[in-house]
Design a protein around this motif. Structure first.
Motif, PDB file in Angstrom:
ATOM      1  N   VAL A   5     -41.878 -11.736 -46.862  1.00  0.00           N
ATOM      2  CA  VAL A   5     -41.183 -12.717 -46.094  1.00  0.00           C
ATOM      3  C   VAL A   5     -41.580 -12.661 -45.015  1.00  0.00           C
ATOM      4  CG1 VAL A   5     -38.784 -13.338 -45.425  1.00  0.00           C
ATOM      5  CG2 VAL A   5     -39.320 -12.100 -47.578  1.00  0.00           C
ATOM      6  N   ALA A   6     -41.976 -13.895 -44.417  1.00  0.00           N
ATOM      7  CA  ALA A   6     -42.514 -14.043 -42.744  1.00  0.00           C
ATOM      8  C   ALA A   6     -41.873 -15.321 -42.462  1.00  0.00           C
ATOM      9  CB  ALA A   6     -43.962 -13.878 -42.709  1.00  0.00           C
ATOM     10  N   VAL A   7     -40.922 -15.039 -41.459  1.00  0.00           N
ATOM     11  CA  VAL A   7     -40.292 -16.141 -40.886  1.00  0.00           C
ATOM     12  C   VAL A   7     -41.009 -16.294 -39.355  1.00  0.00           C
ATOM     13  CG1 VAL A   7     -37.933 -17.070 -40.025  1.00  0.00           C
ATOM     14  CG2 VAL A   7     -38.398 -15.682 -42.034  1.00  0.00           C
ATOM     15  N   LEU A   8     -41.344 -17.512 -38.981  1.00  0.00           N
ATOM     16  CA  LEU A   8     -41.983 -17.769 -37.832  1.00  0.00           C
ATOM     17  C   LEU A   8     -41.168 -18.710 -37.098  1.00  0.00           C
ATOM     18  CD1 LEU A   8     -44.485 -17.472 -35.806  1.00  0.00           C
ATOM     19  CD2 LEU A   8     -45.419 -19.209 -36.521  1.00  0.00           C
ATOM     20  N   ARG A   9     -40.770 -18.556 -35.563  1.00  0.00           N
ATOM     21  CA  ARG A   9     -40.265 -19.472 -34.887  1.00  0.00           C
ATOM     22  C   ARG A   9     -41.159 -19.799 -33.494  1.00  0.00           C
ATOM     23  NH1 ARG A   9     -37.648 -20.003 -38.598  1.00  0.00           N
ATOM     24  NH2 ARG A   9     -35.477 -19.501 -38.782  1.00  0.00           N
ATOM     25  N   THR A  10     -41.643 -21.197 -33.485  1.00  0.00           N
ATOM     26  CA  THR A  10     -42.295 -21.304 -32.332  1.00  0.00           C
ATOM     27  C   THR A  10     -41.569 -22.470 -31.412  1.00  0.00           C
ATOM     28  OG1 THR A  10     -42.970 -23.468 -33.755  1.00  0.00           O
ATOM     29  CG2 THR A  10     -44.173 -21.534 -33.813  1.00  0.00           C
ATOM     30  N   CYS A  11     -42.055 -22.627 -30.210  1.00  0.00           N
ATOM     31  CA  CYS A  11     -41.215 -23.537 -29.214  1.00  0.00           C
ATOM     32  C   CYS A  11     -42.482 -24.588 -28.993  1.00  0.00           C
ATOM     33  CB  CYS A  11     -40.903 -22.701 -28.044  1.00  0.00           C
ATOM     34  SG  CYS A  11     -39.253 -21.645 -28.482  1.00  0.00           S
ATOM     35  N   PRO A  12     -41.878 -25.793 -28.575  1.00  0.00           N
ATOM     36  CA  PRO A  12     -42.915 -26.742 -27.918  1.00  0.00           C
ATOM     37  C   PRO A  12     -43.367 -26.453 -26.686  1.00  0.00           C
ATOM     38  CG  PRO A  12     -40.500 -27.558 -27.978  1.00  0.00           C
ATOM     39  CD  PRO A  12     -40.575 -26.379 -28.744  1.00  0.00           C
ATOM     40  N   VAL A  13     -44.354 -26.934 -26.481  1.00  0.00           N
ATOM     41  CA  VAL A  13     -45.207 -26.757 -24.924  1.00  0.00           C
ATOM     42  C   VAL A  13     -44.653 -27.795 -24.128  1.00  0.00           C
ATOM     43  CG1 VAL A  13     -47.308 -26.873 -24.025  1.00  0.00           C
ATOM     44  CG2 VAL A  13     -47.093 -25.344 -26.012  1.00  0.00           C
ATOM     45  N   ARG A  14     -44.557 -27.388 -23.041  1.00  0.00           N
ATOM     46  CA  ARG A  14     -44.163 -28.311 -21.777  1.00  0.00           C
ATOM     47  C   ARG A  14     -45.249 -28.526 -20.879  1.00  0.00           C
ATOM     48  NH1 ARG A  14     -39.266 -30.278 -20.774  1.00  0.00           N
ATOM     49  NH2 ARG A  14     -37.474 -29.055 -21.862  1.00  0.00           N
ATOM     50  N   VAL A  15     -45.685 -29.851 -20.811  1.00  0.00           N
ATOM     51  CA  VAL A  15     -46.762 -30.260 -19.944  1.00  0.00           C
ATOM     52  C   VAL A  15     -46.244 -31.173 -18.997  1.00  0.00           C
ATOM     53  CG1 VAL A  15     -49.114 -31.281 -19.889  1.00  0.00           C
ATOM     54  CG2 VAL A  15     -48.543 -30.052 -21.657  1.00  0.00           C
ATOM     55  N   ASP A  20     -44.722 -31.477 -25.166  1.00  0.00           N
ATOM     56  CA  ASP A  20     -46.004 -31.910 -26.028  1.00  0.00           C
ATOM     57  C   ASP A  20     -45.702 -31.526 -27.470  1.00  0.00           C
ATOM     58  OD1 ASP A  20     -48.183 -32.457 -27.188  1.00  0.00           O
ATOM     59  OD2 ASP A  20     -49.369 -31.269 -25.724  1.00  0.00           O
ATOM     60  N   GLU A  21     -45.303 -32.368 -28.501  1.00  0.00           N
ATOM     61  CA  GLU A  21     -44.769 -31.780 -29.812  1.00  0.00           C
ATOM     62  C   GLU A  21     -45.978 -31.511 -30.611  1.00  0.00           C
ATOM     63  OE1 GLU A  21     -41.845 -31.692 -30.849  1.00  0.00           O
ATOM     64  OE2 GLU A  21     -40.752 -32.212 -29.174  1.00  0.00           O
ATOM     65  N   SER A  22     -47.140 -32.093 -30.313  1.00  0.00           N
ATOM     66  CA  SER A  22     -48.370 -31.709 -30.742  1.00  0.00           C
ATOM     67  C   SER A  22     -49.053 -30.137 -30.841  1.00  0.00           C
ATOM     68  CB  SER A  22     -49.544 -32.645 -30.467  1.00  0.00           C
ATOM     69  OG  SER A  22     -49.795 -32.139 -29.105  1.00  0.00           O
ATOM     70  N   GLN A  23     -48.244 -29.455 -29.764  1.00  0.00           N
ATOM     71  CA  GLN A  23     -48.680 -28.006 -29.531  1.00  0.00           C
ATOM     72  C   GLN A  23     -47.530 -27.127 -29.736  1.00  0.00           C
ATOM     73  OE1 GLN A  23     -51.061 -27.423 -26.274  1.00  0.00           O
ATOM     74  NE2 GLN A  23     -52.234 -29.316 -26.143  1.00  0.00           N
ATOM     75  N   ALA A  24     -47.484 -26.061 -29.932  1.00  0.00           N
ATOM     76  CA  ALA A  24     -46.337 -25.013 -30.065  1.00  0.00           C
ATOM     77  C   ALA A  24     -46.827 -23.483 -29.523  1.00  0.00           C
ATOM     78  CB  ALA A  24     -45.935 -25.139 -31.222  1.00  0.00           C
ATOM     79  N   TYR A  25     -46.085 -22.867 -29.153  1.00  0.00           N
ATOM     80  CA  TYR A  25     -46.311 -21.546 -28.900  1.00  0.00           C
ATOM     81  C   TYR A  25     -45.410 -20.359 -29.604  1.00  0.00           C
ATOM     82  CZ  TYR A  25     -42.564 -21.151 -25.445  1.00  0.00           C
ATOM     83  OH  TYR A  25     -41.296 -20.957 -24.821  1.00  0.00           O
ATOM     84  N   PHE A  26     -45.826 -19.295 -29.668  1.00  0.00           N
ATOM     85  CA  PHE A  26     -45.360 -18.409 -30.457  1.00  0.00           C
ATOM     86  C   PHE A  26     -43.925 -18.033 -29.805  1.00  0.00           C
ATOM     87  CE2 PHE A  26     -44.096 -13.874 -30.863  1.00  0.00           C
ATOM     88  CZ  PHE A  26     -44.099 -13.650 -32.565  1.00  0.00           C
ATOM     89  N   HIS A  27     -42.842 -17.678 -30.479  1.00  0.00           N
ATOM     90  CA  HIS A  27     -41.526 -17.361 -29.734  1.00  0.00           C
ATOM     91  C   HIS A  27     -41.160 -16.092 -30.791  1.00  0.00           C
ATOM     92  CE1 HIS A  27     -38.085 -17.772 -27.750  1.00  0.00           C
ATOM     93  NE2 HIS A  27     -37.299 -17.982 -28.842  1.00  0.00           N
ATOM     94  N   ARG A  28     -41.051 -16.156 -32.069  1.00  0.00           N
ATOM     95  CA  ARG A  28     -40.484 -15.055 -32.522  1.00  0.00           C
ATOM     96  C   ARG A  28     -40.966 -15.055 -33.909  1.00  0.00           C
ATOM     97  NH1 ARG A  28     -34.247 -16.394 -31.170  1.00  0.00           N
ATOM     98  NH2 ARG A  28     -34.435 -15.530 -28.872  1.00  0.00           N
ATOM     99  N   LEU A  29     -41.184 -13.753 -34.645  1.00  0.00           N
ATOM    100  CA  LEU A  29     -41.445 -13.385 -36.002  1.00  0.00           C
ATOM    101  C   LEU A  29     -40.880 -12.103 -36.723  1.00  0.00           C
ATOM    102  CD1 LEU A  29     -43.522 -13.897 -38.125  1.00  0.00           C
ATOM    103  CD2 LEU A  29     -44.910 -12.356 -37.334  1.00  0.00           C
ATOM    104  N   PHE A  30     -40.346 -12.639 -37.777  1.00  0.00           N
ATOM    105  CA  PHE A  30     -39.480 -11.653 -38.508  1.00  0.00           C
ATOM    106  C   PHE A  30     -40.341 -11.487 -39.944  1.00  0.00           C
ATOM    107  CE2 PHE A  30     -37.353 -10.466 -42.359  1.00  0.00           C
ATOM    108  CZ  PHE A  30     -36.538  -9.336 -42.132  1.00  0.00           C
ATOM    109  N   TRP A  31     -40.517 -10.252 -40.202  1.00  0.00           N
ATOM    110  CA  TRP A  31     -41.314  -9.864 -41.803  1.00  0.00           C
ATOM    111  C   TRP A  31     -40.759  -8.756 -42.346  1.00  0.00           C
ATOM    112  CZ3 TRP A  31     -43.293  -8.516 -37.001  1.00  0.00           C
ATOM    113  CH2 TRP A  31     -44.274  -7.444 -36.902  1.00  0.00           C
TER     114      TRP A  31
END
Length: 173
Positions: A5-15, A20-31
């Protein structure tokens, strides 16, 4: 590993103030891993949770849940990488822990007295309120806080002995 089980949360990048919805950065990960989930079914009905700060290039906090088998051997059951110890990151971790590893009622959660943990465990929709779960404080943390006020080793020893007493007679002694 199949079934992990791996649950990844990302957030959009602000430029420039724009998302910028085409890019995201790592926010949280559960496994968690299937053997950990299966083994937890055979452990004592308790889970200890804590976090440790990560140092270096990326930083953040590693949250961990551990259990004990009948021989008091330690079993890590779930992990999360989060931005820090706060109510939102603990809620993220504990909600996935409850969903994927610890669905049974009557579980004891052992932790330190961090306000983020308190808020996550007391959330009405979190599944961690009695009778679904109960909370206790880690004696190591209690003793460390006790030692800040009471400097004698005898007082510390008495507190630890009382905390680990399994009977009223042992406690009184």
């Amino acid at each position: 590993m199949l079934g992990t089980v791996a649950v990844l949360r990302t957030c959009p990048v602000r430029v420039g103030g724009q998302l910028d919805e085409s890019q995201a950065y790592f926010h949280r990960l559960f496994w968690t891993f299937p053997p950990c989930i299966e083994a937890f079914c055979h452990c004592k009905p308790l889970v200890s949770i804590d976090g440790t700060h990560l140092y270096g290039k990326y930083g953040g906090t590693l949250l961990v849940a551990i259990a004990q088998d009948g021989n008091s051997n330690i079993l890590p059951v779930a992990f999360a990488l989060v931005e820090g110890e706060n109510a939102e990151s603990w809620s993220f971790f504990l909600s996935h822990l409850r969903q994927h590893v610890t669905p049974q009622p009557g579980l004891l959660v052992i932790s330190d007295r961090h306000n983020g943990i308190k808020a996550a465990l007391e959330a009405l929709d979190g599944g961690w309120l009695p009778p679904a779960a109960y909370r206790a404080f880690c004696i190591r943390h209690v003793v460390a806080n006790f030692a800040l006020t009471f400097k004698g080793k005898d007082a510390r020893r008495l507190l630890v002995n009382a905390a680990y007493a399994k009977t009223e007679v042992e406690f009184d002694y």
